[in-house]
Structures are given as C-alpha cells and as structure tokens.
Design an enzyme around this catalytic site. Structure first.
Site, PDB file in Angstrom:
ATOM      1  N   ASP A 181       0.855  -1.173   0.051  1.00  0.00           N
ATOM      2  CA  ASP A 181      -0.153  -0.048  -0.052  1.00  0.00           C
ATOM      3  C   ASP A 181       1.008   1.274   0.095  1.00  0.00           C
ATOM      4  OD1 ASP A 181      -1.688   2.083   0.617  1.00  0.00           O
ATOM      5  OD2 ASP A 181      -2.660   1.290   2.189  1.00  0.00           O
ATOM      6  N   HIS A 182       1.085   2.040  -1.372  1.00  0.00           N
ATOM      7  CA  HIS A 182       1.754   3.057  -1.083  1.00  0.00           C
ATOM      8  C   HIS A 182       1.659   4.094  -0.436  1.00  0.00           C
ATOM      9  CE1 HIS A 182       5.677   4.593  -2.922  1.00  0.00           C
ATOM     10  NE2 HIS A 182       5.236   4.297  -4.055  1.00  0.00           N
ATOM     11  N   ARG A 183       0.275   4.184   0.301  1.00  0.00           N
ATOM     12  CA  ARG A 183      -0.031   5.387   1.106  1.00  0.00           C
ATOM     13  C   ARG A 183       0.710   5.265   2.349  1.00  0.00           C
ATOM     14  NH1 ARG A 183      -6.136   4.357   1.487  1.00  0.00           N
ATOM     15  NH2 ARG A 183      -5.388   2.499   1.996  1.00  0.00           N
TER      16      ARG A 183
END
Length: 431
Positions: free
Chosen positions: A403-405
């Site tokens: 999850d790049h967040r």
C-alpha cells in the site's frame, strides 16, 4: 416478560447471515451457554449460544432462511414461570424518534436490520433501520436483502408486495411468487458499480447464486483495487539451502509426527523480515498510521467456494514446528467452516502461495486493511549465478504488493531484500 432472541453479529463486519439450523424447538428449555442454532456468516458456520434461561416460545425465522439481517428477531424466549402458550412472539423494538414521543404506526419500520446506506438515516449511530424510501410514494418498504435482490432481478415493485415476515417484512417467498411488474424508480440509488446484466447469447449455461463468502470476497477485493494504490516489487530467491534445512528438520522431527512445509518456513521468514523492517509492518488509517510491534501473518487458504486467511499470531517468535502444527489445525478447521472470527480477522500482513499449482509469479491483491501481501511462486530449476559462476539452482519468485500510502518503495524494497536473505540463509529462521 418474553425475551426477544435476535440475529447476532458474529463478526465486526457481519450485516446478515443464514440461519442454517435450529438445534432447539418450541417448548425446549435452554440455559445460558446452551447452543441454540448454527448460523452461517460470510466466512464460517458458527454456533449461537443462549444468553438467558427460559423456554422457547416461538421460532420466527425457520432454518435455511438466507439474508437474515443482524438484529432481526429470530425467536422468543419465555422466562421461567411464564406460560409458553400465552406468550406472544417478540417483535423488534423501534429506535426512539428524536422529535416525537411516539412514531406513527404507518412509519414505524422494524428496527432489526443494519442501515443499507448511510444517507438513509439522519444521524450516525447504531440505528438498525433497514427500510428504504420508495421513490414514488415516500413510504418505507421493509424487505430482506435477498428479497430486494430477487425483486430487482425480476422487475418487481416491492410496494405492491405484501410481506409475510416479522412486522410485515418482505421475504424471499413473497417475491418469488409475485408477478413481474414495473420496478420502483430507484435507479438513482444504485451503487457506483452495478452488477453487469447477464447476457447468455444463447450459450447453454446454468445460474449459480453467489454465496455470502463470494459476495464478501468480491466486495472487499474491489474496494482494495479501487482504494489502495498498489506497488509491486519482485525478487528471485534461491531455495536450495532452505530445502536442505527443511529436510534436516523433518528428519529430526519424524519421531514426533511433525512435517514442516516450505510454506511454514516462508511464514516465519516474512514475520522475521517485518520485525527487522518495522516500517513495513504498518496499516494506513486515514490521517494516521498504525505501527505494529509484532507480526501476525494471515495465510491464504483455499476452501470450497472461496478463500479465507487464518492467522499465525506473532509468527516471528514461534518455531517453524509450532507454525506447522498451527497451520495444519487452522487449515483443517477453515475447510470445515469452524474457525472463530478472531482466528481469521486481523493480521498485520498476508502471504499467498500458489507454487503448488506451478504458478511462476503473480501479484496478489492486498487484504484490507493490511498494507502488504507476499505472493509466492513455484520453486523451479533455473540457470542462476552462484559465486560468480552460472549454475542450475532451485529458484522461486516472490512478489510483494504494498500500500503506497503507508509504505514507500524503498522501504518495501528493503523488506524484500531481508526476506530474500532469510530464505537464502535459513539458519536465521531456527536460530
């Protein structure tokens, strides 16, 4: 005073379930802790125990009923000393109206089901109103989720159907016998992504109704791909040392009847990697980040009709033989639908192994609300550079979905590097 027995929420995400089987009948006496029914959720079949003591005076929802909303009155219990024959079936209680002492009779819906859309209620909270305003008359229609789906498929206007369920609730049997007509104009309230209309083009086929599990999988994975910006990182891992160590461990444990799998060792490797790279053992939570102090690994297990992810709690601190024993137990109970919610809900990261199917490499969808999942491909003989010379080695590809967040690419790359090192130098898994 009669006691209403309501459909329980057997997990935090449960909105409805199937009343699979009654284990009591009218006239039976029950005590606290007695198992009264088996209830099918989207993940498992679970036993429902009595909380109060008394005698079953009425069963409102017959076994086999699908789409029973949480909070629906399913039976009535007469207290000790009450005459069962004179007890009236309990009804769901109405939530208090903020602007009036008593709600008019015609606008008093059953308060037994969860809100289907947040916009249907003026204030947040545990309201259980399931009725939806009819676009033509403004009246409320009380119907089970299954009845609504059938009505939509058949083009039946629910305002023309008389309900036979509790409090006049429209159930499956009511709409199955109804004639198709003009459906109520509720298209504006349809979800952003509506199910595609079936088009068979004359091809022979059969229609299979989606199970609760399959519908939940479809919803959660759609949300994952829509809401989570995935980043994928792949490494090739030489497995020869790990396979050799596994053989030695199994030879040593043969007398104990324990047989460690490659997957058991990979679970341990992922947990240790997360402990060493804690910036990846996290969860995105809107305006905050949850940082976990232990690695609980959710393991994808294929079961009839779907997939479930039992959890190895604190896998980094357990031996591979402990992980092996736990996985065998969890997987067996998962396939029998006997897992408890705490055994498959939670986890800080997931692992999905498709190597046994010969899949070389794949990219797994993140299991929300987690922030990463490790996808394991098949180990196979490949040309591989070992000590500056080209040799034949057993190599597998592993792909991390992040999850790049919550996890930056460099941090994800560090986790993949440590995971690779632990697999290629596996003594670290047993030290």
């Amino acid at each position: 005073m009669p006691i209403a027995i309501k459909m329980p929420a057997l997990s935090p995400t449960m909105e409805e379930g199937t009343l699979a089987r009654w284990l009591v009948k009218v006239g039976d006496k029950v005590s606290s802790g007695d198992v009264m029914a088996e209830i099918e959720t989207d993940k498992a079949t679970m036993e429902f125990e009595a909380v109060d003591e008394g005698t079953i005076a009425d069963i409102a929802v017959p076994e086999g009923t699908e789409g029973v909303a949480v909070g629906t009155v399913i039976a009535t219990l007469a207290e000790d000393g009450e005459d069962v024959g004179s007890v009236k079936p309990a009804k769901a209680e109405a939530a208090p109206e903020p602007a009036a002492k008593e709600a008019p009779q015609e606008t008093k819906p059953a308060r037994a089901e969860p809100v289907e859309a947040p916009a249907a209620t003026p204030a947040p909270g545990p309201s259980t109103d399931s009725g939806r305003a009819d676009g033509v008359t403004g009246s409320r229609i009380i119907a089970s989720p299954l009845a609504k789906r059938i009505a939509e498929d058949k083009g039946i206007d629910l305002s023309t159907v008389t309900g036979s369920g509790p409090n006049g609730r429209i159930v499956k049997a009511d709409v199955e016998g109804a004639k198709p007509g003009t459906a109520a104009p509720a298209a504006a309230a349809a979800p952003a992504i509506a199910p595609a209309e079936a088009q068979d083009f004359g091809i022979p086929h059969e229609v299979e109704k989606l199970s609760s599990m399959r519908k939940t999988i479809a919803r959660r994975l759609t949300e994952s791909k829509q809401q989570i910006p995935h980043i994928y990182l792949t490494v090739d891992i030489r497995l020869d040392a790990l396979l050799k160590l596994r053989g030695e461990i199994n030879a040593a444990l043969e007398g104990d009847g324990i047989k460690v799998s490659v997957n058991d060792m990979l679970i341990k490797a992922l947990a240790k990697a997360l402990n060493r790279v804690p910036v990846c053992n996290v969860q995105f939570a809107g305006d905050s980040l949850l940082k976990f102090s232990r690695a609980d690994i959710s393991v994808a297990v294929s079961i009839p009709g779907g997939l479930i992810t039992p959890i190895i709690v604190d896998a980094g601190s357990k031996s591979v033989s402990q992980i092996s024993a736990e996985m065998k137990d969890l997987a067996a109970r998962a396939r029998d639908g006997k897992l408890q919610p705490h055994e498959y809900q939670g986890g800080t990261a997931s692992i999905s192994n498709m190597g046994m199917y010969g899949i070389k490499q794949f990219e797994a969808v993140i299991n929300p609300p987690q922030a990463m999942i490790m996808a394991i491909g098949a180990g196979e003989k490949r040309p591989y550079v070992v000590d500056d010379s080209l040799q034949i080695a057993t190599v597998m590809s592993a792909t991390g979905s992040f999850d790049h967040r919550a996890i930056d690419g460099a941090d994800g790359a560090e986790l993949m590097k440590v995971f690779k090192e632990l697999c290629e130098k596996p003594l670290g898994l047993v030290a």
